[in-house]
Design an enzyme around this catalytic site. Structure first.
Site, PDB file in Angstrom:
ATOM      1  N   LYS A   1       0.879  -1.173   0.000  1.00 57.68           N
ATOM      2  CA  LYS A   1       0.000   0.000   0.000  1.00 57.68           C
ATOM      3  C   LYS A   1       0.910   1.216   0.000  1.00 57.68           C
ATOM      4  O   LYS A   1       1.571   1.525   0.986  1.00 57.68           O
ATOM      5  CB  LYS A   1      -0.895  -0.028   1.242  1.00 57.68           C
ATOM      6  CG  LYS A   1      -1.599   1.284   1.589  1.00 57.68           C
ATOM      7  CD  LYS A   1      -2.656   1.693   0.599  1.00 57.68           C
ATOM      8  CE  LYS A   1      -3.562   2.779   1.182  1.00 57.68           C
ATOM      9  NZ  LYS A   1      -2.829   3.975   1.632  1.00 57.68           N
TER      10      LYS A   1
ATOM     11  N   GLY B   1       4.406   3.821  10.877  1.00 57.31           N
ATOM     12  CA  GLY B   1       3.595   5.029  10.802  1.00 57.31           C
ATOM     13  C   GLY B   1       3.143   5.499  12.162  1.00 57.31           C
ATOM     14  O   GLY B   1       3.769   5.203  13.185  1.00 57.31           O
ATOM     15  N   SER B   2       2.034   6.195  12.185  1.00 53.32           N
ATOM     16  CA  SER B   2       1.571   6.836  13.410  1.00 53.32           C
ATOM     17  C   SER B   2       0.948   5.834  14.365  1.00 53.32           C
ATOM     18  O   SER B   2       0.477   4.761  13.962  1.00 53.32           O
ATOM     19  CB  SER B   2       0.539   7.913  13.078  1.00 53.32           C
ATOM     20  OG  SER B   2      -0.659   7.326  12.599  1.00 53.32           O
TER      21      SER B   2
ATOM     22  N   GLY C   1      -1.710   3.087  13.115  1.00 55.24           N
ATOM     23  CA  GLY C   1      -1.247   1.728  13.335  1.00 55.24           C
ATOM     24  C   GLY C   1      -2.148   0.956  14.278  1.00 55.24           C
ATOM     25  O   GLY C   1      -2.441  -0.222  14.056  1.00 55.24           O
TER      26      GLY C   1
ATOM     27  N   GLU D   1       5.465  -0.569  13.585  1.00 55.44           N
ATOM     28  CA  GLU D   1       6.463   0.281  14.253  1.00 55.44           C
ATOM     29  C   GLU D   1       5.822   1.650  14.323  1.00 55.44           C
ATOM     30  O   GLU D   1       5.607   2.297  13.300  1.00 55.44           O
ATOM     31  CB  GLU D   1       7.770   0.264  13.466  1.00 55.44           C
ATOM     32  CG  GLU D   1       8.931   0.892  14.203  1.00 55.44           C
ATOM     33  CD  GLU D   1       9.000   2.382  13.939  1.00 55.44           C
ATOM     34  OE1 GLU D   1       8.525   3.157  14.806  1.00 55.44           O
ATOM     35  OE2 GLU D   1       9.511   2.769  12.887  1.00 55.44           O
TER      36      GLU D   1
ATOM     37  N   CYS E   1      11.792   8.169  13.472  1.00 56.92           N
ATOM     38  CA  CYS E   1      11.139   7.487  14.588  1.00 56.92           C
ATOM     39  C   CYS E   1      12.088   7.301  15.760  1.00 56.92           C
ATOM     40  O   CYS E   1      11.639   7.036  16.880  1.00 56.92           O
ATOM     41  CB  CYS E   1      10.575   6.141  14.142  1.00 56.92           C
ATOM     42  SG  CYS E   1      11.702   5.155  13.157  1.00 56.92           S
TER      43      CYS E   1
ATOM     44  N   GLU F   1       4.810  11.364  21.343  1.00 51.02           N
ATOM     45  CA  GLU F   1       5.708  11.839  20.295  1.00 51.02           C
ATOM     46  C   GLU F   1       5.156  13.071  19.580  1.00 51.02           C
ATOM     47  O   GLU F   1       3.978  13.125  19.233  1.00 51.02           O
ATOM     48  CB  GLU F   1       5.928  10.730  19.267  1.00 51.02           C
ATOM     49  CG  GLU F   1       6.853  11.122  18.123  1.00 51.02           C
ATOM     50  CD  GLU F   1       6.982  10.026  17.079  1.00 51.02           C
ATOM     51  OE1 GLU F   1       8.033   9.942  16.434  1.00 51.02           O
ATOM     52  OE2 GLU F   1       6.015   9.245  16.914  1.00 51.02           O
TER      53      GLU F   1
END
Length: 503
Positions: A182, A239-240, A244, A263, A300, A389
């Site tokens: 994707k 991703g976020s 996620g 992650e 990240c 974050e």
């Protein structure tokens, strides 16, 4: 060399357009239209991946290694064009894109070498003991086998190394698993040209067409359909936390739940121990500021929190960091949405009474300027949002009065990708007291370094306890990441002619 995208999906060897399109939002240059993915395309790609698995999943390690190396060759053959479209779409500098391309091809070749060695199969054999009393033992053999088609989600902040042919794709293909990607709408043209490289490798190596497909973004329903498709057997995601977690929940709610290897980011705390602060406070403040602003803070592993002693030594750290951040230039962020999220994150800090602004800036448009805040450990532990974050160059200094306070703060941390100790030899006892805590909190522990920069190697762990990642026993970087897409199978009294490759 310039590259003009055609804006289509790659579905099992065929470039497919769609009536509905979405425009790219490049940091510079011309916008291009890209076909919006559909659930029908997801179904086609997954069906083709399942069909490909019956041959690709049982191919030799030599054939897969040659294929993966050819993908790397084809990416390098398009090097200038990849850098051209990648810099225009993301705003990342040319040197960063060139380095990331090298990392991408390097990890592809690393996996090719890794599967040729065969260690990843973890082959085990317990020979038959027909005369054992009171019961005989059968012949038992165990080996790791590929699990089937894998869904991979491209990452916004790594258009090459964590996207179309990045680490998740490389690990899955090495394991023997077809991949449906994707693509991320932040860099669809970069995804397209890398997909062209994979497609060329498929044709050169005579691989089944369904071993790889790329479905462009533009519609969240595509991602949801992909993780819920019954033929997909695992998902790789970077991703976020919010995105996620939503996909993780969908994977768990399927009639056949599947693993979601997400992650999801981290604040990557750095503990500056007392003697290190005393002897190197100024240099550490400057070094932290440099790491914090690297890539506009869009890593990240960005070290968003520094835990620093109270007193004059800690003051020098903060002053040095603030001075370095004040001189840092504005940097272009990956997307308009990410830039807005960064401004929203800063506003969240501005609203907190227990947080003091050391350096406050106003970022405009797609540009980001650094910001620095300070609080104490008591306030930090009482406000969970301070540990969330902020994707960008925003740092928080947490002041502590003792090593005991550092221990308490460490115990209150959520799961992290990394935790760093800055220490001198005289800090060893304090570090020893922290180690049992921080090794339960993070996947990678560092001493006297900065976590930005993830080495692609056998020993690397890029993952950690939730919410850093959704599976604390896995890594998305390094050769161990192949284990996410394998499962152990035991063969009892199996004739040699029926055993898989590896025995």
């Amino acid at each position: 060399m310039s590259f003009t995208p055609h804006g289509k999906h790659l579905i099992a060897g065929t470039w497919v357009g769609a009536e509905q399109t979405f425009p790219s939002e490049p940091a510079s240059g011309t916008s291009h239209d890209f076909s919006v993915g559909t659930t029908a395309l997801v179904d086609q790609a997954c069906e083709a991946a399942e069909a490909a698995f019956w041959s690709y999943g049982y191919s030799t390690r030599e054939a897969r290694a040659a294929f993966i190396n050819t993908i790397a060759d084809e990416i390098e053959a398009r090097a200038e064009a990849i850098t051209d479209i990648g810099t225009r779409e993301t705003g990342l500098p040319e040197a960063r894109l060139n380095g990331e391309r090298g990392r991408t091809t390097g990890q592809l070749r690393l996996f090719a070498d890794h599967i040729l060695k065969g260690d990843y199969l973890d082959t085990r054999h317990d020979p038959a003991l027909p005369d054992r009393q009171p019961l005989p033992r059968p012949d038992l053999r165990m080996v790791q086998r590929p699990i089937g088609p894998i869904a991979v989600f491209g990452a916004s902040n790594f258009p090459l190394a964590f996207s179309t042919a990045g680490g998740d794709t490389a690990a899955a293909l090495a394991a023997g698993c077809p991949v449906v990607v994707k693509g991320h709408s932040a860099h669809p043209g970069t995804g397209e040209i890398v997909a062209e490289a994979v497609h060329a490798a498929i044709e050169k190596c005579d691989m089944p067409k369904g071993v790889f497909s790329l479905i462009q973004g533009g519609d969240r329903a595509v991602g949801q359909a992909l993780v819920q498709h019954p033929l997909i057997k695992a998902v790789g995601f970077t991703g976020s936390l919010g995105g996620g977690r939503a996909l993780f929940d969908l994977c768990a709610a399927r009639p056949e739940p599947i693993p979601f290897f997400g992650e999801l980011g981290s604040v990557n705390p750095m503990f500056v121990l007392p003697e290190a602060c005393k002897s190197r406070g100024t240099a550490l403040g400057e070094g932290w500021a440099e790491s914090l602003t690297m890539g506009a803070g869009q890593f990240c592993t960005n070290p968003g929190i520094a835990v620093v002693p109270e007193g004059a030594e800690g003051d020098r750290f903060v002053e040095a960091a603030a001075a370095a951040l004040k001189d840092a230039p504005a940097q272009v962020m990956l997307t308009d949405g990410i830039a807005q999220a960064y401004r929203d994150g800063k506003a969240r800090f501005d609203r907190r009474n227990a947080v003091q602004a050391v350096l406050s800036t106003e970022s405009e448009g797609r540009n980001a300027l650094p910001n620095l805040y300070e609080t104490d450990s008591a306030a930090y532990l009482q406000d969970q949002e301070l540990g969330e974050e902020v994707f960008g160059p925003l740092g928080l200094v947490v002041r502590t009065s003792s090593v005991e306070e550092m221990q308490s703060l460490a115990k209150g941390l959520e799961g992290q990708l990394t935790i760093t100790l800055q220490m001198e030899d005289a800090d060893t006892e304090a570090a020893q007291r922290l180690m049992p805590i921080i090794e339960r909190k993070a996947g990678r522990l560092l001493v006297n370094g900065f976590p930005t920069g993830v080495e692609v190697a056998d020993s690397m762990v890029h993952g950690g306890p939730y919410p850093a990642s959704t599976n604390f026993g896995a890594t998305s970087v390094g050769t161990l990441s192949i284990r996410r897409f394998l499962r152990p199978v035991c063969y009892q009294n199996m004739p040699a002619a029926l055993l898989p490759e590896g025995f």
